[in-house]
Design a protein around this motif. Structure first.
Motif, PDB file in Angstrom:
ATOM      1  N   TYR A  16     -16.800  50.284  63.845  1.00  0.00           N
ATOM      2  CA  TYR A  16     -17.552  49.977  62.629  1.00  0.00           C
ATOM      3  C   TYR A  16     -17.338  51.019  61.540  1.00  0.00           C
ATOM      4  N   ASP A  39     -10.192  43.846  74.180  1.00  0.00           N
ATOM      5  CA  ASP A  39     -11.383  43.075  73.782  1.00  0.00           C
ATOM      6  C   ASP A  39     -12.027  43.669  72.542  1.00  0.00           C
ATOM      7  N   TRP A  40     -12.153  45.001  72.531  1.00  0.00           N
ATOM      8  CA  TRP A  40     -12.780  45.659  71.379  1.00  0.00           C
ATOM      9  C   TRP A  40     -11.904  45.518  70.128  1.00  0.00           C
ATOM     10  N   ARG A  42      -9.866  43.090  69.361  1.00  0.00           N
ATOM     11  CA  ARG A  42     -10.010  41.716  68.841  1.00  0.00           C
ATOM     12  C   ARG A  42     -11.360  41.538  68.151  1.00  0.00           C
ATOM     13  N   ARG A  43     -12.409  42.112  68.726  1.00  0.00           N
ATOM     14  CA  ARG A  43     -13.748  41.993  68.131  1.00  0.00           C
ATOM     15  C   ARG A  43     -13.805  42.669  66.761  1.00  0.00           C
ATOM     16  N   VAL A  44     -13.258  43.884  66.669  1.00  0.00           N
ATOM     17  CA  VAL A  44     -13.250  44.604  65.396  1.00  0.00           C
ATOM     18  C   VAL A  44     -12.366  43.872  64.387  1.00  0.00           C
ATOM     19  N   ALA A  46     -11.727  40.737  64.175  1.00  0.00           N
ATOM     20  CA  ALA A  46     -12.406  39.515  63.730  1.00  0.00           C
ATOM     21  C   ALA A  46     -13.467  39.809  62.666  1.00  0.00           C
ATOM     22  N   LEU A  47     -13.990  41.026  62.664  1.00  0.00           N
ATOM     23  CA  LEU A  47     -15.012  41.426  61.690  1.00  0.00           C
ATOM     24  C   LEU A  47     -14.424  42.050  60.432  1.00  0.00           C
ATOM     25  N   HIS A  57      -3.691  46.821  68.394  1.00  0.00           N
ATOM     26  CA  HIS A  57      -4.031  47.034  69.803  1.00  0.00           C
ATOM     27  C   HIS A  57      -2.806  47.576  70.531  1.00  0.00           C
TER      28      HIS A  57
END
Length: 190
Positions: A16, A39-40, A42-44, A46-47, A57
């Motif tokens: 973040y 996973d992290w 991809r999550r970051v 996407a935001l 990655h």
């Protein structure tokens, strides 16, 4: 970042704060962040609200890296550590990921002469050896030993050109006295 005006920024450890710090960049600047956890990452990604930010990655080189220790050795994260070698002219590096000691050593190789390197959670003594590589450095520490603290360094740029070092040292002293008072109050109330 506002005073430094970096064109190219690199970060080990996406999160973040990636989005927070990029707000202070010029419109033509780039922020590249590498993350070892798929996973992290991809999550970051996407935001990601900003086209100047690139989340990359890079898998660890060893599947057992989490078993060795909390940080991981260079051999576990060699691809992750060497990833930014493909970029030239890095003006700002933030180290907030795995294998931080090795990232700090690699950062010295990659940062421009006028660039700045920032190490998050610098209180951990396992990171301190590479500090001596940098001609200019400041360590803003607090009472924690498992994290906390910020270290800032440069190969050639006086840090006072970028921020008021004396002012920040005073702010850290105030912060430390406030945190110490809170801890004492909490301990006495138990």
């Amino acid at each position: 970042l506002t005073r430094l005006k970096p064109g190219l920024c690199f970060e080990w450890g996406a999160g973040y704060s990636t989005f927070y710090f990029s707000k202070f960049l010029a419109q033509n600047a780039r922020w590249i962040s590498v993350e070892h956890n798929g996973d992290w990452a991809r999550r970051v990604a996407a935001l990601n609200p900003d086209k100047r930010i690139e989340i990359c990655h890079v898998e660890p080189d060893s599947a057992s890296c989490a078993d060795r220790d909390k940080e991981g050795a260079y051999s576990d994260f060699e691809s992750y550590i060497t990833f930014p070698s493909r970029f030239k002219g890095i003006d700002f590096i933030l180290i907030d990921g795995r294998a931080r000691k090795d990232a700090l050593i690699k950062a010295h190789e990659l940062i421009s002469e006028k660039g700045i390197v920032v190490l998050h959670d610098a209180n951990r003594t396992i990171y301190h050896q590479p500090f001596s590589l940098y001609k200019h450095s400041e360590f803003f520490t607090d009472r924690r030993t498992d994290g906390g603290g910020i270290w800032v360094g440069s190969k050639g740029r006086n840090l006072n050109d970028v921020f008021d070092v004396a002012l920040h040292k005073r702010l850290w002293r105030v912060y430390n006295s406030f945190v110490g008072s809170l801890a004492l109050t909490k301990k006495n109330s138990q």
